[in-house]
Write an enzyme that holds these catalytic residues in place. Structure first.
Site, PDB file in Angstrom:
ATOM      1  N   GLU A 170     -54.826  12.952  66.733  1.00 58.13           N
ATOM      2  CA  GLU A 170     -55.969  13.739  67.197  1.00 58.13           C
ATOM      3  C   GLU A 170     -57.332  13.671  66.589  1.00 58.13           C
ATOM      4  O   GLU A 170     -57.138  13.749  65.182  1.00 58.13           O
ATOM      5  CB  GLU A 170     -55.705  15.385  67.312  1.00 58.13           C
ATOM      6  CG  GLU A 170     -54.446  15.690  68.244  1.00 58.13           C
ATOM      7  CD  GLU A 170     -54.612  15.010  69.946  1.00 58.13           C
ATOM      8  OE1 GLU A 170     -55.750  15.105  70.226  1.00 58.13           O
ATOM      9  OE2 GLU A 170     -53.830  14.077  69.993  1.00 58.13           O
TER      10      GLU A 170
ATOM     11  N   CYS B 152     -63.997  20.275  65.631  1.00 61.98           N
ATOM     12  CA  CYS B 152     -63.765  18.921  66.585  1.00 61.98           C
ATOM     13  C   CYS B 152     -64.679  19.221  68.052  1.00 61.98           C
ATOM     14  O   CYS B 152     -64.795  18.498  68.595  1.00 61.98           O
ATOM     15  CB  CYS B 152     -62.520  18.633  66.707  1.00 61.98           C
ATOM     16  SG  CYS B 152     -61.195  19.789  66.918  1.00 61.98           S
TER      17      CYS B 152
HETATM   18  P1  NDP Z   1     -60.508  12.622  57.676  1.00 66.04           P
HETATM   19  O1  NDP Z   1     -60.211  11.703  58.854  1.00 66.04           O
HETATM   20  O2  NDP Z   1     -61.513  12.355  56.604  1.00 66.04           O
HETATM   21  O3  NDP Z   1     -59.333  13.150  56.975  1.00 66.04           O
HETATM   22  C1  NDP Z   1     -58.071  13.752  57.555  1.00 66.04           C
HETATM   23  C2  NDP Z   1     -56.937  13.524  56.813  1.00 66.04           C
HETATM   24  O4  NDP Z   1     -56.723  12.278  56.737  1.00 66.04           O
HETATM   25  C3  NDP Z   1     -57.047  14.072  55.489  1.00 66.04           C
HETATM   26  O5  NDP Z   1     -55.945  14.618  54.750  1.00 66.04           O
HETATM   27  C4  NDP Z   1     -57.250  12.760  54.818  1.00 66.04           C
HETATM   28  O6  NDP Z   1     -56.940  13.081  53.105  1.00 66.04           O
HETATM   29  C5  NDP Z   1     -56.465  11.833  55.373  1.00 66.04           C
HETATM   30  N1  NDP Z   1     -56.538  10.449  55.042  1.00 66.04           N
HETATM   31  C6  NDP Z   1     -57.854   9.898  54.655  1.00 66.04           C
HETATM   32  N2  NDP Z   1     -57.770   8.721  54.499  1.00 66.04           N
HETATM   33  C7  NDP Z   1     -56.315   8.374  55.007  1.00 66.04           C
HETATM   34  C8  NDP Z   1     -55.361   7.167  54.822  1.00 66.04           C
HETATM   35  N3  NDP Z   1     -55.916   5.847  54.662  1.00 66.04           N
HETATM   36  N4  NDP Z   1     -53.963   7.107  55.150  1.00 66.04           N
HETATM   37  C9  NDP Z   1     -53.653   8.500  55.434  1.00 66.04           C
HETATM   38  N5  NDP Z   1     -54.408   9.527  55.378  1.00 66.04           N
HETATM   39  C10 NDP Z   1     -55.556   9.533  55.163  1.00 66.04           C
HETATM   40  O7  NDP Z   1     -61.032  14.018  58.606  1.00 66.04           O
HETATM   41  P2  NDP Z   1     -61.592  15.501  58.054  1.00 66.04           P
HETATM   42  O8  NDP Z   1     -60.416  16.076  57.166  1.00 66.04           O
HETATM   43  O9  NDP Z   1     -63.007  15.209  57.380  1.00 66.04           O
HETATM   44  O10 NDP Z   1     -61.704  16.320  59.315  1.00 66.04           O
HETATM   45  C11 NDP Z   1     -62.627  16.000  60.227  1.00 66.04           C
HETATM   46  C12 NDP Z   1     -62.273  15.337  61.525  1.00 66.04           C
HETATM   47  O11 NDP Z   1     -61.389  16.028  62.088  1.00 66.04           O
HETATM   48  C13 NDP Z   1     -63.700  15.193  62.612  1.00 66.04           C
HETATM   49  O12 NDP Z   1     -63.491  13.923  63.055  1.00 66.04           O
HETATM   50  C14 NDP Z   1     -62.996  16.245  63.615  1.00 66.04           C
HETATM   51  O13 NDP Z   1     -63.404  15.962  65.058  1.00 66.04           O
HETATM   52  C15 NDP Z   1     -61.475  15.910  63.532  1.00 66.04           C
HETATM   53  N6  NDP Z   1     -60.726  16.982  64.191  1.00 66.04           N
HETATM   54  C16 NDP Z   1     -60.248  16.857  65.217  1.00 66.04           C
HETATM   55  C17 NDP Z   1     -59.484  17.710  66.042  1.00 66.04           C
HETATM   56  C18 NDP Z   1     -58.504  17.604  67.087  1.00 66.04           C
HETATM   57  O14 NDP Z   1     -57.786  18.093  67.772  1.00 66.04           O
HETATM   58  N7  NDP Z   1     -58.960  16.488  67.964  1.00 66.04           N
HETATM   59  C19 NDP Z   1     -59.107  19.025  65.361  1.00 66.04           C
HETATM   60  C20 NDP Z   1     -59.926  19.082  64.135  1.00 66.04           C
HETATM   61  C21 NDP Z   1     -60.445  18.096  63.654  1.00 66.04           C
HETATM   62  P3  NDP Z   1     -58.033  13.070  52.282  1.00 66.04           P
HETATM   63  O15 NDP Z   1     -58.637  14.276  52.256  1.00 66.04           O
HETATM   64  O16 NDP Z   1     -57.192  13.149  50.916  1.00 66.04           O
HETATM   65  O17 NDP Z   1     -58.931  11.866  52.294  1.00 66.04           O
END
Ligand code: NDP
Length: 518
Positions: free
Chosen positions: A287, A321
């Site tokens: 998502e 989001c």
């Molecule tokens: P990120 O994509 O930056 O991070 C999401 C998660 O992925 C974090 O736990 C992060 O860890 C992890 N991550 C980062 N790099 C990797 C990798 N290479 N492999 C595996 N995991 C990884 O998103 P945000 O946390 O900043 O959240 C905001 C985003 O989420 C926005 O784009 C928003 O629109 C979306 N979102 C979508 C929703 C939906 O239902 N469609 C709902 C809520 C949010 P770490 O923090 O350690 O980097």
């Protein structure tokens, strides 16, 4: 025991001084624990690493909310091994018993509500209403998925052939990797994790590095609810090292991800590569982001539309989001709409969210603040007109003024890319048809809304506005579990519909069993 029908959790009434006192007390208590160290939890064991990282309060970055273990690939592998061995026991636990753990956890969250709210107020900068809404949604997920498991577990979907007993059983997949974002640090994390375990899977949970404290508190709740050790393994640490190791592992059966488009695509690609020794194709639920629009028609109740747009754009600093980042407004009501929005935005209170009256808190971190500021500058360079805000709001903390940029070209950068901050782009349309075209012209398709009193335009929006969650004559944020199953189209993700009746199927596989009877 008879389980009552699902009902969404009520919000805390902040007009009651008893509630305000409890919240203030919980905030004080958590602040007194600032700087405390928290371990990873693998197989129920507290695991410490040599390398650590801090989680800070974005309203006051000198305040460290907790010190966390910077997990490494070895920790990730260890957690995966534990999840694998625990799966062999957990998958045999009767589904009704697994559901009971969720109901118990919901009761514990109700008891610890102010503490959980406090963690979100201080670790990610939610205001009191947003934090409380997040806790309420987490409770909803527990109650809803518990009931859904009872429904799937007792379902009898197979047609009976003569001379046979025909059954269809839903069985778990195996070990899953749960990777949630920081913006609904309790609700989304709880929903993703508990949907996976109630269906009989075991997981490794990697919380966002911006909200590990809330993830840790979730673990405490699940332990208090009696979920056996090893069913959920918590490994904080960087996405790159921990996340990639887990996603690539041949024994990983599925990945449940919510976050940005960029990371989602990366995970999708990595998970698709079949590793030596891997005997399945991994399932990925991803998502991702949005570029959500609200259409304001010339036949709209304009005051209501302005109120809906402002709440959708600036609730939790636009870091949802589902946040409205584009208002697409009919040229006949454009100027009046801008006046109404400007007046509302200028009355928004900005400041540290531990104070109840501050509506707009900080954005999540310094990097995010800089990125948002760059988007604002670019929006103005590309021809947008500043109507409100545009600058940092305070000297300490990651505060930005709520910002409105008008006359934005539908193809401008700030009309196409997800900003994830308190920035609203206002776009002029020459009528309803053009407004729909503009709304659909990004690579995303998560939420959207239309304000219009015209029935045929509303019907047209139902057919033509291509988004996973469409709202009519109301704001485009605040999806309710059960009523508004949530998930988007196109680059917004795999449309998993969290909080809906199809969701648990994503964590299950169906086994057909036909027995010949004499
Ligand atoms: P990120 O994509 O930056 O991070 C999401 C998660 O992925 C974090 O736990 C992060 O860890 C992890 N991550 C980062 N790099 C990797 C990798 N290479 N492999 C595996 N995991 C990884 O998103 P945000 O946390 O900043 O959240 C905001 C985003 O989420 C926005 O784009 C928003 O629109 C979306 N979102 C979508 C929703 C939906 O239902 N469609 C709902 C809520 C949010 P770490 O923090 O350690 O980097």
């Amino acid at each position: 025991m008879k389980i009552p029908k699902f009902k969404n959790e009520a919000y805390t009434d902040w007009s009651k001084s008893a509630n305000r006192k409890k919240q203030e007390e919980a905030l004080r208590k958590l602040e007194a624990q600032a700087g405390k160290e928290y371990p990873n939890i693998i197989g129920g064991e507290r695991v410490f690493s040599t390398s650590k990282f801090n989680s800070v309060n974005p309203s006051a970055p000198s305040q460290t909310m907790g010190i966390f273990q910077r997990g490494n690939p070895e920790d990730a592998l260890r957690a995966l091994d534990v999840a694998l061995s625990t799966f062999e026991k957990w998958r045999h636990v009767p589904y009704a018993k697994r559901a009971q753990y969720l109901f118990r956890a919901a009761r514990i969250m109700r008891k610890r509500r102010f503490e959980l709210n406090a963690a979100m107020i201080l670790e990610v900068g939610k205001n009191w209403m947003e934090a409380d809404g997040d806790t309420a949604e987490a409770i909803d997920f527990l109650e809803f998925y518990g009931r859904e498991m009872l429904r799937y577990g007792s379902a009898k979907p197979a047609v009976q052939l003569p001379g046979e007993k025909d059954e269809l059983e839903y069985i778990p997949l195996g070990v899953g990797i749960v990777i949630p974002p920081w913006n609904f640090p309790l609700a989304i994390l709880s929903g993703m994790t508990t949907a996976a375990i109630v269906t009989g899977n075991t997981v490794v949970l990697k919380p966002s590095s911006d909200s590990p404290l809330i993830g840790f508190k979730f673990m405490e709740v699940m332990e208090e609810a009696g979920v056996p050790a090893g069913v959920i393994n918590y490994v904080a640490g960087p996405g790159g090292a921990v996340g990639d190791t887990l996603v690539r592992h041949p024994k990983t059966r599925f990945v449940s991800f919510t976050g940005s488009k960029e990371v989602g695509i990366h995970i999708y690609q990595e998970a698709a590569k079949v590793q030596p020794g891997q005997i399945w194709l991994k399932r990925v639920v991803a998502e991702m982001g949005g570029k959500d629009a609200i259409i304001v028609d010339n036949e709209a109740a304009l005051e209501e539309a302005a109120a809906g747009v402002v709440v959708s754009a600036f609730g939790f600093q636009g870091q949802k989001c589902s946040a409205c980042s584009r208002a697409i407004v009919d040229e006949r009501v454009y100027e009046r709409f801008l006046e109404l929005v400007k007046a509302r935005v200028e009355s928004i209170t900005v400041g540290p969210t531990k104070i109840l009256n501050n509506y707009l808190g900080p954005v999540i971190n310094k990097g995010s603040m800089e990125k948002i500021q760059q988007y604002i500058d670019k929006g103005l360079r590309e021809g947008g007109k500043l109507v409100a805000g545009g600058k940092p709001a305070m000297t300490d903390g990651y505060f930005l003024q709520p910002t409105v940029i008008a006359d934005v070209d539908p193809k401008a950068t700030i009309a196409q890319e997800e900003i994830f901050g308190p920035v609203l782009a206002v776009i002029k349309a020459r009528g309803f048809d053009e407004a729909i075209e503009i709304a659909n012209n990004t690579e995303f398709g998560l939420t959207g809304a239309v304000y219009s009193k015209n029935r045929s335009k509303i019907e047209k929006a139902k057919k033509e506005f291509h988004c996973g969650n469409l709202y009519l004559n109301r704001k485009c944020t605040g999806a309710m579990v059960g009523a508004h199953p949530f998930g988007g189209f196109n680059m917004s993700g795999t449309d998993s519909k969290a909080g809906g009746q199809d969701y648990l199927l994503l964590f299950l596989q169906a086994k057909s069993i036909a027995t010949k009877v004499k």
